[in-house]
Scaffold this motif. Structure first.
Motif, PDB file in Angstrom:
ATOM      1  N   ASP A 108      18.230 -27.355  30.589  1.00  0.00           N
ATOM      2  CA  ASP A 108      19.459 -26.687  30.171  1.00  0.00           C
ATOM      3  C   ASP A 108      20.649 -27.428  30.763  1.00  0.00           C
ATOM      4  O   ASP A 108      20.527 -28.581  31.167  1.00  0.00           O
ATOM      5  CB  ASP A 108      19.432 -25.201  30.552  1.00  0.00           C
TER       6      ASP A 108
ATOM      7  N   ALA B 127      18.003 -21.311  42.566  1.00  0.00           N
ATOM      8  CA  ALA B 127      17.480 -20.628  41.387  1.00  0.00           C
ATOM      9  C   ALA B 127      15.958 -20.673  41.435  1.00  0.00           C
ATOM     10  O   ALA B 127      15.367 -21.705  41.773  1.00  0.00           O
ATOM     11  CB  ALA B 127      17.983 -21.291  40.106  1.00  0.00           C
TER      12      ALA B 127
ATOM     13  N   GLY C 102      26.248 -21.905  31.608  1.00  0.00           N
ATOM     14  CA  GLY C 102      25.278 -21.979  32.682  1.00  0.00           C
ATOM     15  C   GLY C 102      24.331 -20.793  32.689  1.00  0.00           C
ATOM     16  O   GLY C 102      24.462 -19.839  31.932  1.00  0.00           O
ATOM     17  N   GLU C 103      23.345 -20.877  33.546  1.00  0.00           N
ATOM     18  CA  GLU C 103      22.420 -19.784  33.836  1.00  0.00           C
ATOM     19  C   GLU C 103      21.701 -19.244  32.609  1.00  0.00           C
ATOM     20  O   GLU C 103      21.945 -18.134  32.148  1.00  0.00           O
ATOM     21  CB  GLU C 103      23.146 -18.654  34.574  1.00  0.00           C
ATOM     22  N   ASN C 104      20.838 -20.103  32.042  1.00  0.00           N
ATOM     23  CA  ASN C 104      19.877 -19.625  31.045  1.00  0.00           C
ATOM     24  C   ASN C 104      20.512 -19.275  29.692  1.00  0.00           C
ATOM     25  O   ASN C 104      19.958 -18.475  28.943  1.00  0.00           O
ATOM     26  CB  ASN C 104      19.136 -18.388  31.577  1.00  0.00           C
TER      27      ASN C 104
ATOM     28  N   LYS D 114      14.048 -15.124  35.836  1.00  0.00           N
ATOM     29  CA  LYS D 114      14.803 -16.137  36.549  1.00  0.00           C
ATOM     30  C   LYS D 114      15.830 -15.438  37.436  1.00  0.00           C
ATOM     31  O   LYS D 114      16.477 -14.476  37.017  1.00  0.00           O
ATOM     32  CB  LYS D 114      15.516 -17.084  35.578  1.00  0.00           C
TER      33      LYS D 114
ATOM     34  N   SER E  45      22.949 -24.384  36.417  1.00  0.00           N
ATOM     35  CA  SER E  45      22.431 -23.151  37.009  1.00  0.00           C
ATOM     36  C   SER E  45      23.511 -22.295  37.631  1.00  0.00           C
ATOM     37  O   SER E  45      23.221 -21.215  38.136  1.00  0.00           O
ATOM     38  CB  SER E  45      21.377 -23.489  38.070  1.00  0.00           C
ATOM     39  N   SER E  46      24.758 -22.769  37.639  1.00  0.00           N
ATOM     40  CA  SER E  46      25.845 -21.976  38.205  1.00  0.00           C
ATOM     41  C   SER E  46      26.160 -20.787  37.299  1.00  0.00           C
ATOM     42  O   SER E  46      26.521 -20.979  36.130  1.00  0.00           O
ATOM     43  CB  SER E  46      27.105 -22.839  38.367  1.00  0.00           C
TER      44      SER E  46
ATOM     45  N   ALA F 169      19.037 -16.246  40.339  1.00  0.00           N
ATOM     46  CA  ALA F 169      19.938 -17.250  40.906  1.00  0.00           C
ATOM     47  C   ALA F 169      20.891 -16.577  41.888  1.00  0.00           C
ATOM     48  O   ALA F 169      21.441 -15.501  41.599  1.00  0.00           O
ATOM     49  CB  ALA F 169      20.729 -17.958  39.811  1.00  0.00           C
TER      50      ALA F 169
ATOM     51  N   PHE G  32      21.182 -26.112  43.786  1.00  0.00           N
ATOM     52  CA  PHE G  32      22.255 -26.700  42.979  1.00  0.00           C
ATOM     53  C   PHE G  32      23.574 -26.632  43.736  1.00  0.00           C
ATOM     54  O   PHE G  32      23.783 -25.773  44.602  1.00  0.00           O
ATOM     55  CB  PHE G  32      22.379 -26.001  41.625  1.00  0.00           C
TER      56      PHE G  32
ATOM     57  N   ARG H  33      21.497 -30.927  40.684  1.00  0.00           N
ATOM     58  CA  ARG H  33      20.373 -30.040  40.965  1.00  0.00           C
ATOM     59  C   ARG H  33      19.181 -30.866  41.451  1.00  0.00           C
ATOM     60  O   ARG H  33      18.976 -32.003  41.017  1.00  0.00           O
ATOM     61  CB  ARG H  33      19.972 -29.260  39.701  1.00  0.00           C
TER      62      ARG H  33
END
Length: 352
Positions: free
Chosen positions: A247, A315, A257-259, A322, A250-251, A324, A276, A239
């Motif tokens: 974290d 993202a 992934g993702e939060n 957020k 972001s995938s 993405a 990313f 990234r």
């Protein structure tokens, strides 16, 4: 109205409530600075092969998932930030929960995935293409972090077959979009309960959170067992951007992934965003959407043992929100597959 598609979500809300409701029910013992720095969140993700390009309505054709993320927890069985029914469930799943870590949280998700062959006009069985399949899942996940390392364990249970409502959902979406409906759903896999136990381990370099422009890399390796899927996998993500989140990726397709992974410190103020790129390679022993039903004879194809994904996306974050957007390219999954699968994913997340 057919209520079956809504049963898993109704059950999830009944048993666990939303993270915000969980915190609200325990105002004296759940909250404070820890909750402000690591608030609960809700994510909604949509996957569709139409995001991959023109004439891509095939293979993994559509998916949707709603995920509830707990705040960072003291533990999985006694933390007051979890509602009592969730703590009761966790006491029965203690063997899945890692210990000896600095931070930990829990996720619960419900989702559906649809898989179709290439030719939508054929009503007969397309023997040289993948089976029609709908999969409906509920997923419990446990994330545990120590420094720059994360371990995630997830148990998915659900149904494949007509009860997963794949045909009904796809027909409804295609009616709204005025697209041609797939005619071969009568050949879909038979009803079968499914499960998948997944574990992955991740490491992030560098481990510190970037207050300005920065980059990081996250490696992962692990595997899964179950009649839904059995495989071993490994890969990584890189990234680059402004104020990278603390974290583990972001995938939206990654398990943590993702939060959804535990974080350290409060989210930085103002806008932040990054690009990313991610890779994953899998050695697949079983995939019910290709191998067909476990206990009944039916349609199947000769799957390839080695499958790889390459994905890339962007993202954006501001305040509690957020977003993405990602696109994925997958290698051919079975012998005779005409095109390499391409699909996209969009995720919207909000902390509570």
């Amino acid at each position: 109205m057919d209520i079956r598609p809504w049963l898993p979500l109704a059950l999830a809300l009944t048993l666990t409530g939303t993270p915000a409701q969980a915190a609200a029910r325990q105002p004296d013992t759940c909250g404070g600075s820890a909750l402000r720095d690591h608030p609960p969140a809700v994510n909604f993700r949509v996957d569709n092969d139409l995001f991959g390009g023109h004439h891509q309505d095939q293979g993994y054709t559509n998916g949707a998932m709603l995920t509830f993320v707990s705040p960072n927890l003291v533990d999985y069985t006694d933390d007051p930030c979890l509602p009592a029914p969730a703590r009761w469930i966790n006491r029965h799943l203690e063997r899945l929960q890692p210990g000896g870590f600095d931070q930990q949280n829990m996720i619960f998700s419900v989702g559906q995935g649809l898989f179709t062959p290439t030719d939508s006009t054929r009503a007969d069985l397309v023997e040289d293409d993948r089976p029609y399949a709908g999969v409906l899942l509920a997923n419990f996940g446990y994330n545990a972090r120590i420094g720059d390392r994360l371990r995630t364990t997830q148990l998915a249970v659900g149904m494949v077959g007509p009860s997963a409502q794949g045909k009904q959902v796809q027909d409804a979406v295609h009616s709204v979009l005025h697209d041609e409906k797939f005619r071969g759903w009568k050949n879909q896999l038979h009803d079968e309960p499914v499960f998948r136990l997944l574990q992955e381990r991740m490491r992030r370099w560098p481990a510190n959170n970037a207050a300005g422009w920065g980059w990081d890399a996250i490696s992962h390796w692990g595997g899964a067992v179950g009649n839904l899927a059995t495989y071993a996998n490994g890969g990584g993500e890189v990234r680059f951007g402004w104020q990278l989140p603390d974290d583990f990726g972001s995938s939206p397709m990654r398990p943590a992934g993702e939060n959804t992974a535990p974080t350290r410190g409060a989210r930085l103020p103002g806008w932040s965003g990054h690009l990313f790129a991610t890779t994953d390679a899998r050695w697949v022993l079983r995939d019910i959407t290709l191998d067909g039903n476990t206990f009944r004879r039916g349609h199947s194809v000769d799957k390839r043992a080695l499958v790889g994904d390459i994905g890339y996306g962007v993202a954006l974050m501001r305040g509690k929100w957020k977003f993405a957007l990602a696109r994925y390219h997958r290698s051919r999954e079975f012998e005779g597959q005409k095109e390499r699968p391409v699909f996209g994913s969009f995720t919207i997340s909000r902390t509570l």
